[in-house]
Design an enzyme around this catalytic site. Structure first.
Site, PDB file in Angstrom:
ATOM      1  N   THR A 239      17.080  27.896  50.961  1.00 62.11           N
ATOM      2  CA  THR A 239      18.354  27.520  51.830  1.00 62.11           C
ATOM      3  C   THR A 239      18.212  26.152  52.328  1.00 62.11           C
ATOM      4  O   THR A 239      16.916  25.772  52.541  1.00 62.11           O
ATOM      5  CB  THR A 239      18.429  28.570  53.018  1.00 62.11           C
TER       6      THR A 239
ATOM      7  N   THR B 252      22.930  30.199  54.521  1.00 59.06           N
ATOM      8  CA  THR B 252      22.911  30.938  53.383  1.00 59.06           C
ATOM      9  C   THR B 252      21.985  32.188  53.760  1.00 59.06           C
ATOM     10  O   THR B 252      21.005  32.194  54.646  1.00 59.06           O
ATOM     11  CB  THR B 252      22.145  30.037  52.450  1.00 59.06           C
TER      12      THR B 252
ATOM     13  N   GLY C 266      21.483  21.870  49.406  1.00 61.16           N
ATOM     14  CA  GLY C 266      21.582  22.859  48.199  1.00 61.16           C
ATOM     15  C   GLY C 266      21.394  21.452  47.065  1.00 61.16           C
ATOM     16  O   GLY C 266      20.510  21.784  46.001  1.00 61.16           O
TER      17      GLY C 266
ATOM     18  N   VAL D 233      29.565  23.525  44.014  1.00 55.27           N
ATOM     19  CA  VAL D 233      28.690  24.811  43.869  1.00 55.27           C
ATOM     20  C   VAL D 233      27.186  24.149  44.253  1.00 55.27           C
ATOM     21  O   VAL D 233      26.931  22.999  43.765  1.00 55.27           O
ATOM     22  CB  VAL D 233      28.606  25.024  42.449  1.00 55.27           C
ATOM     23  N   GLY D 234      26.587  24.811  45.319  1.00 55.90           N
ATOM     24  CA  GLY D 234      25.256  24.412  45.611  1.00 55.90           C
ATOM     25  C   GLY D 234      24.314  24.947  44.809  1.00 55.90           C
ATOM     26  O   GLY D 234      24.373  25.617  43.613  1.00 55.90           O
ATOM     27  N   ASP D 235      22.950  25.006  45.212  1.00 57.51           N
ATOM     28  CA  ASP D 235      21.797  25.670  44.667  1.00 57.51           C
ATOM     29  C   ASP D 235      21.740  27.185  44.437  1.00 57.51           C
ATOM     30  O   ASP D 235      21.114  27.643  43.670  1.00 57.51           O
ATOM     31  CB  ASP D 235      20.558  25.145  45.192  1.00 57.51           C
TER      32      ASP D 235
HETATM   33  N1  ASP Z   1      21.999  26.086  50.318  1.00 56.48           N
HETATM   34  C1  ASP Z   1      23.310  26.197  50.471  1.00 56.48           C
HETATM   35  C2  ASP Z   1      24.333  25.492  49.603  1.00 56.48           C
HETATM   36  O1  ASP Z   1      23.920  24.000  49.440  1.00 56.48           O
HETATM   37  C3  ASP Z   1      23.451  25.988  51.752  1.00 56.48           C
HETATM   38  C4  ASP Z   1      22.850  26.818  52.734  1.00 56.48           C
HETATM   39  O2  ASP Z   1      21.504  26.909  52.469  1.00 56.48           O
HETATM   40  O3  ASP Z   1      23.099  26.863  53.771  1.00 56.48           O
HETATM   41  O4  ASP Z   1      25.231  25.792  49.213  1.00 56.48           O
END
Ligand code: ASP
Length: 293
Positions: A212, A162, A215, A191-193
């Site tokens: 990051t 991310t 998530g 869908v993540g954070d």
């Molecule tokens: N936090 C991001 C997600 O879960 C992934 C990442 O940080 O690489 O979508």
């Protein structure tokens, strides 16, 4: 000092947590160093935190070195569904997109969303909105995307690529922006954070945060908003707040990190993963680009 007087600026960028020690990150550091110089000059010239954060994240999306924008990986159906958010601290305006298909810069679309009433647009609605606002399309995904991770990982593997930016401009405004392709080989529709305001992205008058990592853990701790709440209601310093939140993520079993800046221009970049691709600079002369400790 009158509010209109220029005050210190500060910026931090990230390109994802959990860098692999065996991998060579020289190209990432070279790109981040050049970008950090560019955004520092913009802030020195008085550009707004909003413009600089959007610019920085769009550049990180376009460079192809991270799992966001050009470097993103497709989901289990071979579709590139991307997420992004941006938040402006002074008025708490926020814009976000999730499961966006077919556009080069999700963060630019998120910035356009911010100008209207909805905070978060998903899937087809997000794509229709992006088209209506003339955002640049990806005509052929297989020709455009160059996944920065080539191996086929197990489903929903954390890739930690991310990208994000947190900025305090010379006028004191704080902004956070985040963009991601999400987990590698992710479940379609997952869908993540990152685009969830208060989980992966937050800015108010005290602090700006971009997260990051895995998530789901950052969602289950409302990570970004928790940092802000610890400062607002708990009177914690930025360092205390971010360390507590990363420790809470870790207690649940999650790995990752975050970048943050407060209204005094202090920067904190904690992580509990093996590394965090990160860069930070201030008007006081601090300038650093790092991947590991
Ligand atoms: N936090 C991001 C997600 O879960 C992934 C990442 O940080 O690489 O979508």
């Amino acid at each position: 000092m009158p509010e209109t007087e220029p005050v210190n600026w500060a910026i931090a960028l990230h390109g994802g947590a959990d860098a692999t020690p065996s991998r060579n990150y020289a190209h990432v550091k070279t790109h981040m160093t050049a970008l950090l110089k560019t955004v520092s000059a913009k802030l020195e010239a008085g550009e707004s935190a909003l413009d600089v954060a959007e610019f920085a994240v769009a550049e990180l999306e376009a460079c192809g070195h991270h799992i966001a924008g050009k470097g993103a990986s497709p989901n289990q159906n071979g579709v590139w569904e991307l997420d992004a958010a941006i938040m402006h601290g002074p008025d708490r305006k926020a814009g976000a997109v999730c499961a966006l298909v077919g556009f080069k810069s999700p963060v630019k679309v998120a910035r356009s969303v911010m100008a209207g009433i909805p905070v978060l647009l998903s899937g087809k609605g997000a794509a229709d909105f992006a088209a209506a606002h003339d955002h640049e399309r990806v005509p052929d995904p297989h020709a455009y995307y160059e996944p920065s991770v080539k191996e086929a990982p197990p489903p929903n593997t954390a890739g930690h690529g991310t990208v994000g930016a947190v900025v305090r401009d010379r006028h004191g405004a704080l902004v956070a922006a985040t963009s991601t392709g999400g987990l590698l080989n992710k479940t379609p529709g997952r869908v993540g954070d990152s685009p969830i305001i208060g989980s992966g992205t937050w800015a108010d008058e005290n602090t700006a945060i971009s997260c990051t990592g895995e998530g789901e853990y950052f969602m289950r701790t409302a990570a970004a908003a928790s940092v802000a709440a610890r400062i607002r209601y708990g009177g914690q310093t930025l360092e205390e707040a971010v360390e507590a939140v990363i420790s809470e993520v870790g207690t649940l079993g999650g790995k990752g990190g975050l970048i943050s800046v407060d209204r005094h221009g202090h920067i904190a970049l904690p992580y509990n993963s093996s590394g965090l691709k990160r860069a930070s600079a201030t008007s006081a002369g601090h300038f650093k680009v790092k991947v590991f400790d």
